[in-house]
Enzyme design. Structure first.
Site, short mmCIF file in Angstrom:
data_model
loop_
_atom_site.label_atom_id
_atom_site.label_comp_id
_atom_site.label_asym_id
_atom_site.label_seq_id
_atom_site.Cartn_x
_atom_site.Cartn_y
_atom_site.Cartn_z
CD1 TRP A 1 -2.25 -2.13 1.22
CD2 TRP A 1 -3.44 -0.28 0.85
NE1 TRP A 1 -3.55 -2.51 1.05
CE2 TRP A 1 -4.31 -1.38 0.81
CE3 TRP A 1 -3.95 0.99 0.65
CZ2 TRP A 1 -5.67 -1.25 0.58
CZ3 TRP A 1 -5.31 1.13 0.43
CH2 TRP A 1 -6.16 0.02 0.39
CG HIS B 1 -9.55 -0.06 8.49
ND1 HIS B 1 -9.81 -1.42 8.51
CD2 HIS B 1 -8.49 0.11 7.68
CE1 HIS B 1 -8.94 -2.03 7.73
NE2 HIS B 1 -8.12 -1.13 7.21
CB VAL C 1 2.77 3.66 5.18
CG1 VAL C 1 2.30 3.28 3.79
CG2 VAL C 1 2.25 5.04 5.54
CB VAL C 2 -1.59 2.33 8.83
CG1 VAL C 2 -3.10 2.29 8.92
CG2 VAL C 2 -1.01 0.92 8.78
CG PHE D 1 7.47 -0.75 14.59
CD1 PHE D 1 6.53 -1.76 14.49
CD2 PHE D 1 7.04 0.56 14.59
CE1 PHE D 1 5.17 -1.47 14.39
CE2 PHE D 1 5.69 0.88 14.50
CZ PHE D 1 4.75 -0.14 14.40
N GLY E 1 -11.37 8.07 7.86
CA GLY E 1 -12.51 8.56 8.63
C GLY E 1 -13.20 7.52 9.47
CD GLU F 1 -2.19 -8.50 4.62
OE1 GLU F 1 -3.43 -8.65 4.67
OE2 GLU F 1 -1.65 -7.39 4.43
CB SER G 1 0.60 -2.49 7.61
OG SER G 1 1.31 -1.48 6.90
#
Length: 161
Positions: free
Chosen positions: A26, A89, A81-82, A114, A86, A60, A58
């Site tokens: 992602w 999640h 990266v996350v 990390f 809105g 996984e 991420s």
């Protein structure tokens, strides 16, 4: 800058370590920067043949890290990266990934660097991705932390003479 106060780590004689880098897919531009930074750090440390694996996202990262930890790797680096949206999640993914990677490391004794960015905006992620103009290089930092920890573990597992 969130990296303020970070230690200056110096790692030597680690060329023989088996290191794996696991990277989510992602946010391609951010991930390209994190992967490049991690591979550059490994090259600087003399680790020229790391394993590089890609996973969908991420979420996984922990399962692949656990399998690699059981296959003789000395250090694992997890990159992802996350970016906040809105819905809740973001919170669930960040918590699951963070706890999962911490558990892999604690349960297996294999350090997991990390390198998962948990950001409110894409701009924050780009600023930490190690790209030209970025303030930080979290891929590089994650490698250095994991390899440094692996060398610390090696120093306490070798018999004293």
């Amino acid at each position: 800058m969130s990296g303020k106060g970070a230690p200056e780590l110096s790692v030597k004689n680690c060329q023989d370590l088996r290191v794996a880098v696991i990277a989510a897919q992602w946010h391609e531009k951010v991930m390209d920067g994190l992967v490049d930074g991690s591979l550059r750090a490994l090259h600087e440390l003399g680790i020229d043949e790391p394993t590089l694996l890609r996973v969908p996202g991420s979420w996984e990262l922990p399962v692949v890290a656990k399998v690699l930890a059981g296959r003789g790797y000395d250090a694992i680096v997890a990159l992802g990266v996350v970016i906040r949206g809105g819905t809740p999640h973001f919170d669930y993914v960040c918590q699951g990934v963070t706890q999962g990677l911490a558990r892999v490391s604690a349960d297996t004794g294999v350090p997991v660097g990390f390198g998962v960015l948990t950001c409110d905006t894409e701009e924050q992620a780009l600023d930490r991705a190690g790209l030209e103009g970025s303030a930080e290089d979290k891929g590089h930092e994650a490698v250095t932390a994991a390899v440094s920890t692996a060398m610390t573990l090696r120093s306490v597992s070798e018999p004293w003479h």
